[in-house]
Design an enzyme around this catalytic site. Structure first.
Site, mmCIF file in Angstrom:
data_model
loop_
_atom_site.group_PDB
_atom_site.id
_atom_site.type_symbol
_atom_site.label_atom_id
_atom_site.label_comp_id
_atom_site.label_asym_id
_atom_site.label_seq_id
_atom_site.Cartn_x
_atom_site.Cartn_y
_atom_site.Cartn_z
ATOM 1 N N GLU A 1 -3.795 7.710 -3.963
ATOM 2 C CA GLU A 1 -3.552 6.150 -3.265
ATOM 3 C C GLU A 1 -3.454 5.021 -4.300
ATOM 4 O O GLU A 1 -3.961 5.190 -5.444
ATOM 5 C CB GLU A 1 -4.783 5.810 -2.428
ATOM 6 C CG GLU A 1 -4.805 4.605 -1.593
ATOM 7 C CD GLU A 1 -6.065 4.442 -0.821
ATOM 8 O OE1 GLU A 1 -5.873 4.569 0.328
ATOM 9 O OE2 GLU A 1 -6.990 3.594 -1.386
ATOM 10 N N TYR B 1 0.729 -1.269 -0.074
ATOM 11 C CA TYR B 1 -0.079 -0.188 0.004
ATOM 12 C C TYR B 1 0.787 1.127 0.020
ATOM 13 O O TYR B 1 1.963 1.369 0.865
ATOM 14 C CB TYR B 1 -1.031 -0.178 1.266
ATOM 15 C CG TYR B 1 -1.752 1.421 1.466
ATOM 16 C CD1 TYR B 1 -2.935 1.250 0.982
ATOM 17 C CD2 TYR B 1 -1.100 2.511 2.029
ATOM 18 C CE1 TYR B 1 -3.615 2.593 0.697
ATOM 19 C CE2 TYR B 1 -1.691 3.661 1.812
ATOM 20 C CZ TYR B 1 -3.206 3.885 1.635
ATOM 21 O OH TYR B 1 -3.820 4.971 1.704
#
Ligand code: GDP
Ligand code: MN
Length: 381
Positions: A189, A101
């Site tokens: 993101e 991530y």
């Protein structure tokens, strides 16, 4: 404003972030054509502006163009968290060895952007933060200096990323940060950022949320807005210059001024009620705007009661009262409504409402108690 995955990844790519080859389709036949062009296995990915597409069956892998077309036909039939699927991204499938991530957001307490990285990629970062807070690494970025290489390398080290990938990872982190910064985003993101079996780093998923208040500086981003994907009520409110945010509760709120709106919601919550929305009609709203606001609130089927809290300054209470009656005439639903009017022309405003047999309250707490009572009884039509 939230961007689609394919839009986000295109912005990332402009800053040098590697993404899979792919194109967007609007029919199963187009999905097949794109899959043929790409050759080999493809990922068939619904483009809807909600999370959890994977869990809802909105992301599938296909080994052949025929399979891609078939899966796409099924995905176009889906409703994901209430949103229909109108577009599908067809990407060259990646062979994944690791999912991580990487995100940038605004850290309000530090007053600075923060880069967040975790070796627990693929799943929602909020989930990781809850279950494995130690698995999250952060780097705060001075916007005047930008992301520095050592900061990216620190994150790579914290995730125990093999050293051979550090420079590529740093480049992606910089590309992600630059995208975030240049587009006035509140969130950018990549989840997952993958290491493929061929040892390449790729942004497999992308998400960008642009600060609505900065959109005027980015006409090219404003054009990416997908009107089909917005809640109709939020779109309508924006057109009227109303600030409207839908929430989970059942008490519709109409208030003038953002601070008063927050105080009103606090009081409702503090007394045990659940606000259904944040709605600020702004200063000096005319009757037509009040009427439109009522329609927007009542379009939410969860709403079973309403409370209006108006502090008349430039806004005139009689004008608001007329707007309330006008708005109620135009909507087919009947729900309990209590109004608290204070300030300019309040006597006149209260009289207009009293003549129409509407409840008024003299204080915020009194109004909140009345509406919470009504909401609890579940008074609807
Ligand atoms: P989300 O569920 O909306 O976050 O959608 P993602 O794009 O993140 O996809 C969810 C998951 O599907 C990823 O974490 C991957 O595990 C998997 N996935 C997505 N694209 C591919 C792909 O090209 N190849 C493989 N093998 N898996 C993929
Ligand atoms: Mn994802």
């Amino acid at each position: 404003m939230r961007l689609h995955e394919y839009q986000s990844k295109q912005l990332f790519a402009k800053q040098g972030v590697p993404i899979p080859r792919g194109e967007v389709a609007e029919t199963p036949a187009q999905v097949r054509a794109i899959a043929e062009k790409l050759g080999g296995a493809v990922a068939v990915k619904s483009q809807v502006l909600v999370g959890g597409r994977g869990k809802a069956g909105g992301i599938r892998l296909a080994k052949s163009p025929e399979e891609a077309e078939q899966l796409a036909a099924g995905i176009f039939e889906l409703e994901i968290n209430g949103l229909p699927v109108r577009k599908i991204l067809v990407d060259e499938a990646a062979e994944i060895s690791t999912e991580i991530y990487l995100g940038v957001t605004n850290d309000r307490t530090q007053g600075s952007p923060v880069l967040i990285a975790s070796a627990e990629g693929g799943v929602e970062i909020e989930e990781v933060a809850r279950t494995h807070p130690d698995k999250i690494a952060r780097a705060w970025v001075d916007p005047l200096i930008g992301l520095r290489d050592y900061q990216a390398r620190n994150l790579a080290a914290a995730m125990e990323l093999p050293r051979q990938h550090w420079s590529e990872f740093s480049q992606m982190a910089r590309g992600l940060f630059d995208t975030y910064w240049n587009s006035d985003a509140t969130l950018a993101e990549i989840n997952p950022l993958v290491i493929t079996r061929q040892d390449q780093l790729l942004a497999l998923d992308g998400k960008i949320v642009i600060d609505d208040n900065a959109l005027y500086r980015h006409p090219e981003l404003e054009q990416l807005r997908d009107l089909d994907e917005e809640a109709p009520s939020e779109r309508e409110a924006r057109g009227l210059g109303l600030s409207y945010v839908k929430l989970e509760g059942n008490i519709g709120c109409m208030v003038n001024g953002a601070g008063l709106a927050m105080a009103t919601m606090d009081v409702i919550k503090g007394l045990g009620g659940e606000p259904a929305n944040f709605l600020d009609i702004g200063g000096g709203a005319a009757a037509e705007k009040v009427a439109a606001a009522i329609q927007i609130i009542l379009a939410d089927p969860e709403v079973n009661s309403m409370m209006f809290n108006i502090f008349g300054g430039i806004t005139r209470c009689d004008e608001v009262a007329r707007g309330i009656l006008m708005g109620l005439e135009q909507v087919p639903r009947e729900v309990y409504l209590v109004t608290r009017l204070v300030g300019t022309n309040e006597e006149l405003g209260r009289k207009i409402l009293a003549d129409a047999k509407m409840d008024t309250a003299s204080s915020l707490v009194e109004a909140a108690e009345m509406v919470i009572e009504a909401a609890k009884m579940g008074v609807t039509e």
